[in-house]
Design a protein around this motif. Structure first.
Motif, PDB file in Angstrom:
ATOM      1  N   GLN A 185     -18.083 -21.343  -2.754  1.00  0.00           N
ATOM      2  CA  GLN A 185     -17.154 -20.394  -3.358  1.00  0.00           C
ATOM      3  C   GLN A 185     -15.946 -20.150  -2.464  1.00  0.00           C
ATOM      4  O   GLN A 185     -14.818 -20.028  -2.924  1.00  0.00           O
ATOM      5  N   GLU A 186     -16.194 -20.096  -1.138  1.00  0.00           N
ATOM      6  CA  GLU A 186     -15.090 -19.909  -0.187  1.00  0.00           C
ATOM      7  C   GLU A 186     -14.144 -21.080  -0.236  1.00  0.00           C
ATOM      8  O   GLU A 186     -12.921 -20.925  -0.234  1.00  0.00           O
ATOM      9  N   GLU A 222     -18.076 -10.498  -1.729  1.00  0.00           N
ATOM     10  CA  GLU A 222     -18.472 -10.812  -3.104  1.00  0.00           C
ATOM     11  C   GLU A 222     -19.175 -12.160  -3.201  1.00  0.00           C
ATOM     12  O   GLU A 222     -20.083 -12.342  -4.019  1.00  0.00           O
ATOM     13  N   GLU A 223     -18.772 -13.117  -2.361  1.00  0.00           N
ATOM     14  CA  GLU A 223     -19.371 -14.444  -2.413  1.00  0.00           C
ATOM     15  C   GLU A 223     -20.816 -14.463  -1.924  1.00  0.00           C
ATOM     16  O   GLU A 223     -21.594 -15.340  -2.283  1.00  0.00           O
ATOM     17  N   ILE A 224     -21.189 -13.502  -1.071  1.00  0.00           N
ATOM     18  CA  ILE A 224     -22.533 -13.477  -0.491  1.00  0.00           C
ATOM     19  C   ILE A 224     -23.415 -12.422  -1.147  1.00  0.00           C
ATOM     20  O   ILE A 224     -24.564 -12.228  -0.762  1.00  0.00           O
ATOM     21  N   LEU A 283     -19.186 -14.105   6.473  1.00  0.00           N
ATOM     22  CA  LEU A 283     -19.154 -14.034   5.014  1.00  0.00           C
ATOM     23  C   LEU A 283     -19.265 -12.591   4.535  1.00  0.00           C
ATOM     24  O   LEU A 283     -18.589 -12.187   3.581  1.00  0.00           O
ATOM     25  N   LYS A 284     -20.102 -11.799   5.171  1.00  0.00           N
ATOM     26  CA  LYS A 284     -20.260 -10.404   4.767  1.00  0.00           C
ATOM     27  C   LYS A 284     -18.986  -9.599   5.008  1.00  0.00           C
ATOM     28  O   LYS A 284     -18.656  -8.684   4.245  1.00  0.00           O
ATOM     29  N   GLN A 285     -18.246  -9.919   6.084  1.00  0.00           N
ATOM     30  CA  GLN A 285     -17.023  -9.176   6.416  1.00  0.00           C
ATOM     31  C   GLN A 285     -15.820  -9.650   5.602  1.00  0.00           C
ATOM     32  O   GLN A 285     -15.039  -8.827   5.105  1.00  0.00           O
ATOM     33  N   GLU A 286     -15.695 -10.967   5.450  1.00  0.00           N
ATOM     34  CA  GLU A 286     -14.492 -11.517   4.833  1.00  0.00           C
ATOM     35  C   GLU A 286     -14.679 -11.925   3.371  1.00  0.00           C
ATOM     36  O   GLU A 286     -13.699 -12.023   2.624  1.00  0.00           O
TER      37      GLU A 286
END
Length: 414
Positions: free
Chosen positions: A409-410, A292-294, A286-289
């Protein structure tokens, strides 16, 4: 008072009322208008405060204000004493009597002579210029100055909790986790939980504790007063996260000069680290891809923001978004105070991410309501046994909330 789109920062009177409202064997008598206490009563019941402190209003009107009459206060007190016979009556000011200079302390002295078996305590933070947090601070200090009796320390180590009040979201669940941790780590029981689950007698016995656990900075003056009078040391802070909670327990152990139970600590740390290890690949993804969501943004009481921020952005290394506190008196460099316009702008500028704020703000922004950590609320809170935010179980709860909110969100993007 300026115009507000949402509820403005509550007054000192509300802070006092939220602090006193959960104390059993007592009554609050407000020298004010009928609507004040009726509205406040609904708010308190919605937050989970029921069946504790009795609440009354004198129902003053224009004539009382213009002529400075105090007869209604005397009549109300007589009714309360006859009906409930409380051990303590808290005399609460409201804005209009504060503005016109009503001397509530002098009236309390006269009532004390008339009712010697009932203790009367007055409070002075009822004006418009005083914020909620100053009211909480005054109420906590006034309680420990007036009620605790001279006593010896309990034979077995015990503790008090200071600052668990109804204005904090999930105050009952967080207090429950503190009690669970103290029992598991040290085999200790509480004398007084000030004020979310306490009675007048509990407060009277506070001097027998071996440590005071202060869960918010407004409780600092009260803890200092107890330390001066009874020699009771105190630990300031709210335990958040896995490492953060372990460190909090270590600090308590140093103050108490005893060791925490190793089996309890190992079990709690093992459970937390296992979940964190299982989540790390997903967090890295999540942090790499989906940075903004995390991204974590927080707006609440300054101590709540500070604790959750340390866990999320230092322990879990989540990206940091906007962070702000709800009181100008508590603002700092890392957690500034945001006005209504400022936090509206901050939320609007960051459409994605993990927003943790009041129920009112989340509902307005159409964001994930499970991430609520502050009042004003939009729901009734009837169940006191929901998951906490503090402690080991609070860390598990927060990780679960964050991962699921980010994944939702993803999925929406797909």
């Amino acid at each position: 008072m300026g115009l507000h789109r949402f509820k403005p920062l509550p007054s000192g009177r509300m802070g006092i009322l939220w602090t006193l409202s959960s104390i059993r064997d007592a009554a609050v008598v407000e020298f004010g208008c009928m609507g004040h206490m009726m509205y406040s009563g609904v708010t308190l019941e919605n937050t989970g405060v029921r069946g504790a402190c009795k609440r009354y209003s004198t129902h003053i009107d224009e004539t009382d204000i213009a002529l400075g009459g105090m007869d209604k206060l005397a009549h109300t007190v007589a009714h309360v004493v006859e009906r409930d016979n409380p051990r303590v009556i808290f005399l609460l000011p409201s804005s209009i009597p504060e503005v016109i200079g009503t001397d509530l302390r002098a009236e309390a002295k006269a009532l004390q002579r008339e009712y010697p078996d009932t203790l009367f305590l007055t409070f002075g933070q009822g004006g418009f210029e005083v914020t909620q947090h100053r009211g909480v601070q005054e109420a906590l200090l006034r309680l420990v100055q007036a009620l605790p009796r001279d006593t010896d320390k309990t034979p077995q180590p015990t503790f008090n909790v200071i600052g668990s009040c109804a204005d904090l979201f999930r105050f009952q669940a967080d207090a429950g986790e503190i009690l669970r941790i103290m029992q598991g780590a040290f085999g200790m029981k509480p004398l007084c939980i000030l004020t979310s689950d306490t009675s007048v007698q509990d407060i009277e016995n506070m001097g027998g504790a071996h440590i005071n656990l202060v869960l918010r900075r407004e409780g600092g003056p009260a803890a200092l007063d107890l330390q001066k009078r009874f020699g009771t040391p105190y630990l300031m802070g709210r335990p958040y996260g896995i490492d953060g909670t372990a460190q909090w327990i270590e600090e308590a152990a140093k103050i108490l000069k005893i060791s925490a139970d190793r089996d309890f600590m190992d079990g709690q740390l093992r459970e937390g680290k296992k979940l964190l290890s299982d989540m790390q690949p997903l967090i890295r993804h999540l942090k790499q891809e989906h940075t903004e969501e995390i991204r974590l943004s927080i707006g609440a009481h300054a101590d709540v923001v500070r604790g959750i921020l340390d866990f999320g952005c230092k322990e879990l290394v989540l990206p940091k978004g906007y962070c702000w506190c709800e009181s100008p008196d508590m603002a700092g460099d890392e957690v500034p105070y945001f006005t209504e316009d400022q936090w509206i702008q901050a939320i609007q500028s960051q459409k994605k991410g993990l927003l943790m704020a009041s129920g009112e703000a989340l509902a307005w922004a159409d964001r994930n309501m499970s991430l609520q950590i502050a009042n004003p609320d939009t729901k009734r809170r009837l169940n006191p046994y929901v998951p906490p935010f503090v402690g080991f179980r609070g860390a598990l709860h927060l990780m679960d909330l964050w991962i699921n909110a980010a994944l939702e969100q993803e999925d929406d993007e797909d």
